[in-house]
Design a protein around this motif. Structure first.
Motif, PDB file in Angstrom:
ATOM      1  N   GLU A 156       0.889  -1.105  -0.014  1.00 57.95           N
ATOM      2  CA  GLU A 156       0.150   0.021  -0.088  1.00 57.95           C
ATOM      3  C   GLU A 156       0.816   1.122   0.115  1.00 57.95           C
ATOM      4  N   LEU A 157       1.912   1.128   1.006  1.00 58.44           N
ATOM      5  CA  LEU A 157       2.949   2.426   0.854  1.00 58.44           C
ATOM      6  C   LEU A 157       3.529   2.648  -0.468  1.00 58.44           C
ATOM      7  N   GLU A 158       3.955   1.354  -1.117  1.00 56.89           N
ATOM      8  CA  GLU A 158       4.670   1.586  -2.499  1.00 56.89           C
ATOM      9  C   GLU A 158       3.617   1.855  -3.321  1.00 56.89           C
ATOM     10  N   HIS A 159       2.378   1.553  -3.342  1.00 58.27           N
ATOM     11  CA  HIS A 159       1.270   1.969  -4.226  1.00 58.27           C
ATOM     12  C   HIS A 159       1.175   3.398  -3.985  1.00 58.27           C
ATOM     13  N   LYS A 160       1.043   4.049  -2.917  1.00 60.64           N
ATOM     14  CA  LYS A 160       0.576   5.378  -2.775  1.00 60.64           C
ATOM     15  C   LYS A 160       2.069   6.162  -3.265  1.00 60.64           C
ATOM     16  N   GLU A 161       3.295   5.763  -3.126  1.00 63.31           N
ATOM     17  CA  GLU A 161       4.436   6.310  -3.430  1.00 63.31           C
ATOM     18  C   GLU A 161       4.349   6.448  -5.067  1.00 63.31           C
ATOM     19  N   LEU A 162       4.196   5.432  -5.668  1.00 58.37           N
ATOM     20  CA  LEU A 162       4.195   5.361  -7.114  1.00 58.37           C
ATOM     21  C   LEU A 162       3.009   6.489  -7.566  1.00 58.37           C
ATOM     22  N   LEU A 163       1.825   6.402  -7.027  1.00 58.06           N
ATOM     23  CA  LEU A 163       0.907   7.318  -7.530  1.00 58.06           C
ATOM     24  C   LEU A 163       1.343   8.779  -7.242  1.00 58.06           C
ATOM     25  N   ASN A 164       1.985   8.923  -6.064  1.00 56.55           N
ATOM     26  CA  ASN A 164       2.544  10.327  -5.813  1.00 56.55           C
ATOM     27  C   ASN A 164       3.760  10.736  -6.717  1.00 56.55           C
ATOM     28  N   SER A 165       4.347  10.107  -7.104  1.00 52.63           N
ATOM     29  CA  SER A 165       5.478  10.169  -7.873  1.00 52.63           C
ATOM     30  C   SER A 165       4.800  10.821  -9.388  1.00 52.63           C
ATOM     31  N   MET A 166       3.682   9.704  -9.831  1.00 48.73           N
ATOM     32  CA  MET A 166       3.335  10.081 -11.247  1.00 48.73           C
ATOM     33  C   MET A 166       2.389  11.409 -10.971  1.00 48.73           C
ATOM     34  N   LEU A 225      -5.749   5.516 -12.523  1.00 44.85           N
ATOM     35  CA  LEU A 225      -4.340   4.968 -11.983  1.00 44.85           C
ATOM     36  C   LEU A 225      -4.751   4.474 -10.512  1.00 44.85           C
ATOM     37  N   GLU A 226      -5.428   5.212  -9.973  1.00 44.57           N
ATOM     38  CA  GLU A 226      -5.909   4.640  -8.656  1.00 44.57           C
ATOM     39  C   GLU A 226      -6.522   3.296  -8.603  1.00 44.57           C
ATOM     40  N   ILE A 227      -7.399   3.517  -9.439  1.00 42.82           N
ATOM     41  CA  ILE A 227      -8.321   1.960  -9.630  1.00 42.82           C
ATOM     42  C   ILE A 227      -7.434   0.788 -10.080  1.00 42.82           C
ATOM     43  N   VAL A 228      -6.707   1.011 -10.976  1.00 48.72           N
ATOM     44  CA  VAL A 228      -5.815   0.095 -11.608  1.00 48.72           C
ATOM     45  C   VAL A 228      -4.746  -0.360 -10.739  1.00 48.72           C
ATOM     46  N   GLY A 229      -4.348   0.513  -9.612  1.00 50.33           N
ATOM     47  CA  GLY A 229      -3.520   0.200  -8.697  1.00 50.33           C
ATOM     48  C   GLY A 229      -3.926  -0.726  -7.682  1.00 50.33           C
ATOM     49  N   ASP A 230      -5.203  -0.271  -7.266  1.00 48.23           N
ATOM     50  CA  ASP A 230      -5.807  -0.814  -6.129  1.00 48.23           C
ATOM     51  C   ASP A 230      -5.956  -2.446  -6.691  1.00 48.23           C
ATOM     52  N   ILE A 231      -6.301  -2.506  -7.974  1.00 47.40           N
ATOM     53  CA  ILE A 231      -6.629  -4.039  -8.624  1.00 47.40           C
ATOM     54  C   ILE A 231      -5.253  -4.661  -8.529  1.00 47.40           C
ATOM     55  N   ASP A 232      -4.191  -4.213  -9.307  1.00 42.90           N
ATOM     56  CA  ASP A 232      -3.141  -4.833  -9.692  1.00 42.90           C
ATOM     57  C   ASP A 232      -1.887  -3.928  -9.425  1.00 42.90           C
ATOM     58  N   SER A 233      -1.122  -3.995  -8.393  1.00 44.43           N
ATOM     59  CA  SER A 233      -0.032  -2.815  -8.339  1.00 44.43           C
ATOM     60  C   SER A 233       1.124  -3.451  -9.095  1.00 44.43           C
ATOM     61  N   LYS A 234       1.273  -4.468  -9.696  1.00 40.61           N
ATOM     62  CA  LYS A 234       2.318  -4.980 -10.630  1.00 40.61           C
ATOM     63  C   LYS A 234       2.248  -3.993 -12.037  1.00 40.61           C
ATOM     64  N   PHE A 235       0.681  -3.873 -12.405  1.00 39.66           N
ATOM     65  CA  PHE A 235       0.522  -3.096 -13.443  1.00 39.66           C
ATOM     66  C   PHE A 235       0.938  -1.406 -13.368  1.00 39.66           C
ATOM     67  N   LEU A 236       0.765  -1.070 -12.314  1.00 38.98           N
ATOM     68  CA  LEU A 236       0.742   0.361 -11.827  1.00 38.98           C
ATOM     69  C   LEU A 236       2.347   0.513 -11.831  1.00 38.98           C
ATOM     70  N   LYS A 237       3.355  -0.455 -11.664  1.00 37.85           N
ATOM     71  CA  LYS A 237       4.620  -0.418 -11.892  1.00 37.85           C
ATOM     72  C   LYS A 237       5.022  -0.285 -13.148  1.00 37.85           C
ATOM     73  N   LYS A 238       4.646  -1.223 -14.029  1.00 32.77           N
ATOM     74  CA  LYS A 238       4.876  -1.198 -15.431  1.00 32.77           C
ATOM     75  C   LYS A 238       4.447   0.128 -16.277  1.00 32.77           C
ATOM     76  N   TYR A 239       3.367   0.781 -15.659  1.00 33.22           N
ATOM     77  CA  TYR A 239       2.718   1.855 -16.123  1.00 33.22           C
ATOM     78  C   TYR A 239       3.517   2.997 -15.822  1.00 33.22           C
ATOM     79  N   ASN A 240       4.091   2.937 -14.743  1.00 34.24           N
ATOM     80  CA  ASN A 240       5.162   4.023 -14.245  1.00 34.24           C
ATOM     81  C   ASN A 240       6.381   3.946 -14.927  1.00 34.24           C
ATOM     82  N   LEU A 241       6.771   2.822 -15.586  1.00 31.72           N
ATOM     83  CA  LEU A 241       8.198   2.942 -16.122  1.00 31.72           C
ATOM     84  C   LEU A 241       7.688   3.377 -17.609  1.00 31.72           C
ATOM     85  N   CYS A 242       6.792   3.186 -18.307  1.00 29.31           N
ATOM     86  CA  CYS A 242       6.429   3.787 -19.355  1.00 29.31           C
ATOM     87  C   CYS A 242       6.003   5.488 -19.246  1.00 29.31           C
TER      88      CYS A 242
END
Length: 120
Positions: free
Chosen positions: A6-16, A27-44
């Motif tokens: 959850e902390l990692e998720h929030k940090e990624l969202l804050n960074s973006m 991004l909030e919705i997708v991150g709640d469902i699949d944090s791995k997807f959020l990481k991939k999205y963040n790289l892009c």
């Protein structure tokens, strides 16, 4: 979701959010469902919002043209906000609109209807 995830998720969202100057709700919705997807999205997202051989602003204007050509209205709003937040001027955005019209036609420009309201 574990506290660490959850902390990692929030940090990624804050960074973006810092880079975009807002947080797209998807991004909030997708991150709640699949944090791995959020990481991939963040790289892009990092690649798009970072200067390289092309400045980030140019890449964002290119992204605006692509999502408009796909006629994704919400996507154009997000890219328009990102372009403005990354220093694109009204004139630069309107020139991008010319390119969108020339390459993708009126339906693509129509997809920008709500996004263009931000330029007023």
């Amino acid at each position: 979701m574990s506290e660490y995830k959850e902390l990692e998720h929030k940090e990624l969202l804050n960074s973006m959010s810092d880079k975009l100057s807002f947080t797209p709700r998807i991004l909030e919705i997708v991150g709640d469902i699949d944090s791995k997807f959020l990481k991939k999205y963040n790289l892009c997202n990092h690649k798009l919002l970072s200067d390289g051989a092309l400045p980030a602003k140019t890449k964002i204007l290119m992204a605006l043209a692509v999502v408009a050509s796909k006629q994704c209205e919400r996507c154009t709003v997000v890219q328009m906000q990102s372009a403005i937040n990354n220093g694109a001027t009204k004139e630069e955005i309107m020139e991008a609109m010319d390119v969108i019209f020339i390459t993708s036609g009126a339906p693509a420009v129509a997809a920008c209807r709500d996004a263009l309201k931000q330029l007023k």
